[in-house]
Design an enzyme around this catalytic site. Structure first.
Site, PDB file in Angstrom:
ATOM      1  N   ALA A 174      -2.406  -1.669   4.671  1.00 47.08           N
ATOM      2  CA  ALA A 174      -3.738  -1.852   4.088  1.00 47.08           C
ATOM      3  C   ALA A 174      -3.770  -3.192   3.341  1.00 47.08           C
ATOM      4  O   ALA A 174      -4.149  -3.271   2.167  1.00 47.08           O
ATOM      5  CB  ALA A 174      -4.103  -0.680   3.167  1.00 47.08           C
ATOM      6  N   HIS A 231      -1.485  -9.121  -1.051  1.00 45.99           N
ATOM      7  CA  HIS A 231      -0.282  -9.051  -0.202  1.00 45.99           C
ATOM      8  C   HIS A 231      -0.071 -10.380   0.517  1.00 45.99           C
ATOM      9  O   HIS A 231       1.060 -10.865   0.627  1.00 45.99           O
ATOM     10  CB  HIS A 231      -0.449  -7.970   0.878  1.00 45.99           C
ATOM     11  CG  HIS A 231      -0.620  -6.580   0.351  1.00 45.99           C
ATOM     12  ND1 HIS A 231      -1.817  -5.909   0.426  1.00 45.99           N
ATOM     13  CD2 HIS A 231       0.253  -5.737  -0.240  1.00 45.99           C
ATOM     14  CE1 HIS A 231      -1.673  -4.703  -0.094  1.00 45.99           C
ATOM     15  NE2 HIS A 231      -0.433  -4.570  -0.517  1.00 45.99           N
ATOM     16  N   GLN A 272       6.819   8.504  -2.641  1.00 43.32           N
ATOM     17  CA  GLN A 272       6.224   7.978  -3.867  1.00 43.32           C
ATOM     18  C   GLN A 272       4.821   8.503  -4.138  1.00 43.32           C
ATOM     19  O   GLN A 272       4.153   8.045  -5.058  1.00 43.32           O
ATOM     20  CB  GLN A 272       6.269   6.451  -3.875  1.00 43.32           C
ATOM     21  CG  GLN A 272       5.351   5.750  -2.888  1.00 43.32           C
ATOM     22  CD  GLN A 272       5.572   4.252  -2.895  1.00 43.32           C
ATOM     23  OE1 GLN A 272       6.532   3.759  -2.326  1.00 43.32           O
ATOM     24  NE2 GLN A 272       4.693   3.498  -3.549  1.00 43.32           N
ATOM     25  N   LYS A 300       1.042  -7.567 -10.213  1.00 43.25           N
ATOM     26  CA  LYS A 300       0.003  -6.543 -10.438  1.00 43.25           C
ATOM     27  C   LYS A 300       0.672  -5.205 -10.761  1.00 43.25           C
ATOM     28  O   LYS A 300       0.211  -4.457 -11.618  1.00 43.25           O
ATOM     29  CB  LYS A 300      -0.869  -6.443  -9.173  1.00 43.25           C
ATOM     30  CG  LYS A 300      -1.685  -5.182  -9.056  1.00 43.25           C
ATOM     31  CD  LYS A 300      -3.044  -5.370  -9.651  1.00 43.25           C
ATOM     32  CE  LYS A 300      -3.941  -4.158  -9.653  1.00 43.25           C
ATOM     33  NZ  LYS A 300      -3.656  -3.063  -8.789  1.00 43.25           N
ATOM     34  N   GLN A 310       6.707  -1.743 -11.594  1.00 40.40           N
ATOM     35  CA  GLN A 310       7.469  -1.643 -10.339  1.00 40.40           C
ATOM     36  C   GLN A 310       8.379  -2.865 -10.168  1.00 40.40           C
ATOM     37  O   GLN A 310       9.541  -2.748  -9.779  1.00 40.40           O
ATOM     38  CB  GLN A 310       6.497  -1.525  -9.168  1.00 40.40           C
ATOM     39  CG  GLN A 310       7.134  -1.666  -7.800  1.00 40.40           C
ATOM     40  CD  GLN A 310       6.158  -1.431  -6.674  1.00 40.40           C
ATOM     41  OE1 GLN A 310       5.861  -0.301  -6.337  1.00 40.40           O
ATOM     42  NE2 GLN A 310       5.652  -2.488  -6.063  1.00 40.40           N
ATOM     43  N   SER A 364      -7.173  -4.992  -5.370  1.00 39.86           N
ATOM     44  CA  SER A 364      -6.545  -3.712  -5.057  1.00 39.86           C
ATOM     45  C   SER A 364      -7.380  -3.065  -3.958  1.00 39.86           C
ATOM     46  O   SER A 364      -8.614  -3.215  -3.949  1.00 39.86           O
ATOM     47  CB  SER A 364      -6.543  -2.813  -6.300  1.00 39.86           C
ATOM     48  OG  SER A 364      -6.329  -1.477  -5.921  1.00 39.86           O
ATOM     49  N   SER A 365      -6.729  -2.350  -3.067  1.00 37.17           N
ATOM     50  CA  SER A 365      -7.502  -1.680  -2.015  1.00 37.17           C
ATOM     51  C   SER A 365      -8.408  -0.617  -2.640  1.00 37.17           C
ATOM     52  O   SER A 365      -9.431  -0.236  -2.074  1.00 37.17           O
ATOM     53  CB  SER A 365      -6.570  -1.057  -0.965  1.00 37.17           C
ATOM     54  OG  SER A 365      -5.541  -0.373  -1.613  1.00 37.17           O
TER      55      SER A 365
HETATM   56  O1  PAF Z   1       3.923  -1.768  -3.912  1.00 38.10           O
HETATM   57  C1  PAF Z   1       3.979  -1.119  -2.843  1.00 38.10           C
HETATM   58  O2  PAF Z   1       3.189  -1.318  -1.915  1.00 38.10           O
HETATM   59  C2  PAF Z   1       5.039  -0.043  -2.680  1.00 38.10           C
HETATM   60  O3  PAF Z   1       5.274   0.614  -3.867  1.00 38.10           O
HETATM   61  C3  PAF Z   1       6.363  -0.592  -2.077  1.00 38.10           C
HETATM   62  C4  PAF Z   1       7.032  -1.583  -2.994  1.00 38.10           C
HETATM   63  C5  PAF Z   1       6.087  -1.236  -0.737  1.00 38.10           C
HETATM   64  C6  PAF Z   1       7.323   0.581  -1.861  1.00 38.10           C
HETATM   65  O4  PAF Z   1       6.805   1.521  -0.983  1.00 38.10           O
END
Ligand code: PAF
Length: 285
Positions: A36, A41, A65, A153, A157, A189-190
């Site tokens: 997506a 990205h 996740q 963003k 993470q 963000s999507s």
């Molecule tokens: O940020 C994301 O899109 C996800 O958390 C990742 C790092 C690809 C892990 O699935």
């Protein structure tokens, strides 16, 4: 015109390619995604393209996740469009692993990063960061990349990935890239696409309120008072529940009471607008 990137689904095929690249002395970059793809990205892919000889983009919707089966089922899967967006960016490989390539039968390992994951998004999404840490460890290992690119963003993470790479001696440099924003300051963000027109207009308030908060902190004011005023103005602008609005040190995400120029720090927010949970963060410098 750039050649369409190769799409690989099997680890053995990816390994064969990355081994040949490493033998030739090439620097390999990876951009892990769940697809997506939006301009945020694509900015990571451009950074990888500028810094590496070879670029792999991974697309894998990681079931571990997600907090609810419904969210996992509803997550957009747009592989063809994603491949079209990546084609002009000169990506070498799109790795869309079949699920058994990531989680083979009997998979029994979880990577869990303690401390960094208890607060902010970790407080309301139990297990989410274990899922992220596990899949990122797999994808970094499978791609044997020299450099991996993640967006600021998702700053929590990013810090988690830095910590796990360091703790597990992964031979990869983790590179954080700045958040890409709309012209009114809303972080890409999507999820933004799920907002009504009116809510989309209000969403820009998040960045404005955070910018005001930053000014207050830089002027030496206590965070607690600034936070209450910011929460009140977001509520008045029509926002729903505020999951968190925190001021934290970048290194270990410890909560801070006021700005200290010696300590890189950020504001973090997660707030509901209509039925969409929006997150953002801003460095306080
Ligand atoms: O940020 C994301 O899109 C996800 O958390 C990742 C790092 C690809 C892990 O699935």
């Amino acid at each position: 015109m750039s050649a369409a990137p190769v799409i690989l689904r099997r680890l053995a095929d990816l390994r064969a390619l990355t081994k040949s690249w490493h033998r030739a002395g090439e620097v390999v970059g990876v951009v892990p995604t769940m697809g997506a793809l939006h301009d945020g990205h694509l900015s990571l892919v451009r950074a990888a393209r500028a810094g590496c000889d070879r670029v792999i983009v991974t697309i894998f919707v990681n079931p571990k996740q997600f907090n609810s089966p419904a969210d996992l089922a509803n997550y957009p899967r747009t592989e063809e469009q994603d491949a079209r967006k990546l084609a002009p960016l000169n990506v070498d490989v799109i790795y869309c692993p079949d699920p058994d390539q990531v989680y083979p039968d009997g998979f029994a390992t979880t990577v869990s990063v303690s401390g960094l994951t208890d607060m902010l998004c970790g407080a309301t999404r139990p297990g989410h960061f274990d899922g992220v840490a596990t899949v990122v460890t797999k994808l970094l290992t499978q791609s044997s990349a020299d450099r991996a690119y993640f967006g600021e963003k998702d700053f929590q993470q990013l810090q988690l990935v830095r910590r796990l790479a360091r703790d597990l001696d992964l031979d990869v440099e983790i590179i954080g890239c700045p958040t890409v924003r709309e012209s009114d300051g809303l972080a890409l963000s999507s999820r933004n696409l799920r907002l009504s027109e009116a809510a989309r207009a209000s969403a820009a308030q998040i960045n404005l309120v955070m910018a005001d908060l930053t000014q207050g902190l830089l002027a030496g004011q206590e965070f607690a008072g600034l936070r209450d005023a910011a929460a009140a103005s977001l509520a008045a602008a029509g926002f729903g529940d505020l999951d968190y609005l925190d001021f934290r040190r970048e290194a270990d995400l410890a909560a801070l009471a006021r700005f200290d120029p010696m300590e890189p720090a950020r504001l973090f927010i997660a707030i509901w607008l209509e039925d969409v949970r929006l997150i953002d963060n801003l460095p306080v410098r």
